[in-house]
Design a protein around this motif. Structure first.
Motif, PDB file in Angstrom:
ATOM      1  N   GLU A 173       6.633   5.858  -2.608  1.00 51.74           N
ATOM      2  CA  GLU A 173       8.002   5.792  -2.086  1.00 51.74           C
ATOM      3  C   GLU A 173       8.971   5.378  -3.192  1.00 51.74           C
ATOM      4  N   ASP A 199       0.837  -1.196   0.000  1.00 53.63           N
ATOM      5  CA  ASP A 199       0.000   0.000   0.000  1.00 53.63           C
ATOM      6  C   ASP A 199       0.878   1.255   0.000  1.00 53.63           C
ATOM      7  N   VAL A 227      14.255   5.095   3.626  1.00 51.14           N
ATOM      8  CA  VAL A 227      14.125   4.123   4.725  1.00 51.14           C
ATOM      9  C   VAL A 227      14.920   4.590   5.949  1.00 51.14           C
ATOM     10  N   MET A 252       3.286   2.021  -1.702  1.00 48.48           N
ATOM     11  CA  MET A 252       4.698   1.815  -2.016  1.00 48.48           C
ATOM     12  C   MET A 252       5.093   2.508  -3.316  1.00 48.48           C
TER      13      MET A 252
END
Lengths: 342, 318
Positions: B246, B241, B276, B243
């Protein structure tokens, strides 16, 4: 609570006394709609749809529709609600996910003569300000967190699990008022024994959630309780703590995991000793009872004078087997086993 | 040195350097320990794989918004098909699904002459919807036998005490860099993104180039999903979800320009590492975890400005 018990008892009594084949006065079938925030991506939908099916079997003069979306947003929910109202149902059951967003359409529906029962999430405002629905049937999110916290504290005092020092409430939705309430209840219960408390937004994406939780646990090594506000995120929390060597199984040392819901993941977590306790907020009743109150309201003008709480009930190692049997009956043996992701 | 400064990943290298200096100064003991670095590098490897695929598509002047859902659907397929096909069979079947989605989206974009943003947005919803319908809301468990399968260990276990995902990411990064910078396909891909008309005038089948880029992007996203679940099979329908956002942010931070023809796979991986790392460190420093979203927005803007500046200095028209 006594009053609530009386109301529940009255509900059960009336359910057995009322004639099961009652027909609408004009011979036309009634139609009730449940406009839900629980879509097919949430296994809890099974409780509600099963309850509606059983309600229809008992009241053949009523048809019920379950309406929901998987791509949830308040706007989408309001759109579904307005669509449902435009079909002129005889009654509506709806969770008040946002009192501001739902106020307009629901007040218009009520003023046009459609009775509304709130389920699962109430209008949290004071009595005089809230949407004038017939009643609320559901759990209390704050009590869910508080009762689980109190249970953990009692178990710690009995020496079964460690005394809480720091508790993290891992939430997958930072904007969900109900989840915030669960965290708040846990915070207040843990504050009584002096435990530190943090609410952590981990997100719903599993890899991201694990990354976030591991970061938190690394930087807060005194954390010894993790409360996941969704049952499906409990294995993630347990897995992270286990990878970090924090001994997350239920014993008198290391980290202790608490979660919510009566789904297979939560119950099997308790049965396998990974989770101290979970809860049930009476999902089946939340599907069935709103329909009955709509029916009685239309037929006889009944309207309870107080909210009807269907939970929380604590599920621990003592009653988990019983709950497993019950849930197997709802989900089916195969689905239950498949959904046990531990 | 001059060539390095002019390279597409220079901005990301600067970003990583500045970030590491900042973390060293602010939180030396918290950052420079095995547990932190192992966690950050593992998740960077997963996001890095998705970001590399996204970078390839962006280099062709297209975009793929469906990678998060493809990552989720492939992972779910890997788990769900395993009881019938076994681990090797379900891995191949899941990757075939990912490749098929990529190929279909690429075909619709080039044959239909439709904006990739719209086509892959549809793909995002469609793939997520398939996950919901297929699973009924709950991804099933991964049996004990499947967890102990040799292939599961190779995909999700540890090799020499290091997470397998890191080796897979490094290996694939090397292969894809050879593909991009050492083969005719790579040259054509950059030419297609740099100037479509010019590439076509030189006989480049830009439609084939783009379709293959979409396929590679979906395959990488799907493979990342499989690596994630081979390591930790407890998942949910929300797998992947958001992603895609990102992944796009990683590629852009890593030096990819949405105007196409310029980008770096190593930069995309470094971009993933930055994202990250900041998520990890912000929480470690006690910031509310939702601040991370704000941070990504700020870094994205700074990265775009910086990378455009570098591109202009290198003589590219952006």
């Amino acid at each position: 609570m006594k009053l609530i018990s009386k109301i529940l008892a009255a509900t059960a009594l009336a359910a057995t006394v009322l004639p099961v084949t009652a027909q609408a006065q004009d011979g036309k079938k009634l139609r009730f709609v449940m406009v839900s925030h629980i879509g097919s991506n949430d296994p809890n939908m099974n409780w509600l749809t099963l309850a509606l099916k059983e309600f229809q079997e008992k009241y053949p003069d009523v048809t019920t529709d379950y309406i929901s979306t998987n791509n949830y947003s308040v706007q989408e929910h309001v759109r579904l609600l307005e669509q449902a109202i435009s079909t002129r149902p005889d009654g509506i059951a709806v969770p008040i996910v946002s009192s501001d967003a739902f106020e307009g359409p629901l007040r218009r529906a009520i003023e046009s003569g459609i009775p509304v029962v709130a389920f699962n999430i109430p209008d949290g405002r004071p009595d005089g300000e809230r949407i004038p629905y017939v009643t609320y049937v559901g759990g209390d999110e704050y009590l869910t967190g508080e009762k689980l916290g109190e249970y953990a504290v009692a178990e710690a005092e009995a020496g079964h699990v460690p005394k809480p020092t720091r508790v993290v409430c891992a939430s997958h939705d930072a904007a969900h008022e109900g989840l915030k309430q669960r965290c708040a209840g846990m915070r207040d219960a843990m504050a009584k024994v002096g435990a530190q408390f943090d609410e952590l937004f981990i997100g719903a994406e599993p890899a991201t959630a694990r990354n976030t939780l591991q970061s938190y646990l690394s930087s807060h090594p005194d954390t010894n309780y993790i409360f996941t506000v969704a049952g499906w995120s409990a294995p993630w929390a347990w897995g992270v703590a286990n990878d970090m060597g924090l001994d997350p199984d239920v014993d008198d040392k290391g980290v202790t995991v608490l979660t919510v819901d009566e789904g297979p993941v939560s119950i099997e977590g308790v049965r396998q000793g990974h989770v101290l306790a979970t809860n049930s907020q009476g999902f089946w009743l939340q599907g069935y009872a709103p329909m009955e109150w709509l029916y009685w309201n239309i037929k006889f003008g009944y309207a309870p004078q107080q909210d009807i709480l269907t939970g929380p009930i604590i599920i621990d190692k003592d009653n988990a087997d019983h709950w497993a049997e019950l849930v197997r009956g709802v989900f089916g043996e195969e689905a239950y086993n498949q959904q046990n992701t531990w | 040195m001059k060539q390095f400064v002019r390279s597409q990943s220079f901005g990301a290298v600067i970003g990583v350097t500045v970030m590491l200096i900042a973390f060293t100064v602010i939180d030396f003991s918290g950052w420079w320990n095995r547990s932190t670095l192992a966690n950050v590098v593992q998740f960077s490897a997963i996001l890095g794989l998705v970001a590399m695929g996204q970078a390839l598509v962006i280099m062709t002047k297209e975009i793929d918004l469906s990678v998060g859902s493809v990552y989720g659907l492939t992972g779910v397929a890997f788990i769900t098909l395993e009881p019938k096909l076994g681990v090797p069979g379900s891995t191949l079947a899941a990757l075939a699904i990912a490749a098929a989605i990529g190929a279909f989206q690429g075909l619709v974009v080039v044959r239909g002459k439709l904006p990739s943003m719209i086509v892959t947005l549809a793909g995002l919803f469609a793939a997520r919807g398939v996950i919901y319908v297929w699973t009924g809301g709950t991804v099933q468990n991964f049996s004990e036998a499947a967890r102990n399968n040799w292939l599961t260990g190779l995909l999700g276990g540890q090799i020499f005490g290091i997470e397998a995902a890191i080796f897979w990411m490094v290996g694939l990064c090397l292969v894809l860099n050879v593909l991009l910078w050492g083969t005719r396909y790579g040259n054509r891909l950059l030419a297609t993104g740099g100037s479509l008309d010019s590439a076509e005038s030189r006989g480049v089948r830009t439609d084939h180039v783009k379709i293959l880029a979409f396929m590679l992007c979906s395959l990488l996203a799907g493979f990342a999903g499989i690596l994630t679940l081979a390591d930790r099979p407890q998942t949910h329908v929300t797998l992947g979800d958001l992603m895609e956002l990102e992944a796009i942010a990683s590629a852009v931070i890593g030096g990819c320009l949405l105007t196409g023809g310029r980008g770096s796979l190593v930069g995309a991986v470094l971009g993933a590492f930055i994202i990250v790392s900041f998520r990890y460190e912000l929480i470690a420093l006690g910031a509310p975890s939702s601040w991370f979203t704000t941070f990504v927005g700020i870094v994205l803007i700074v990265a775009v400005i910086f990378n455009q500046y570098l591109a202009r200095r290198a003589g590219h028209s952006v």
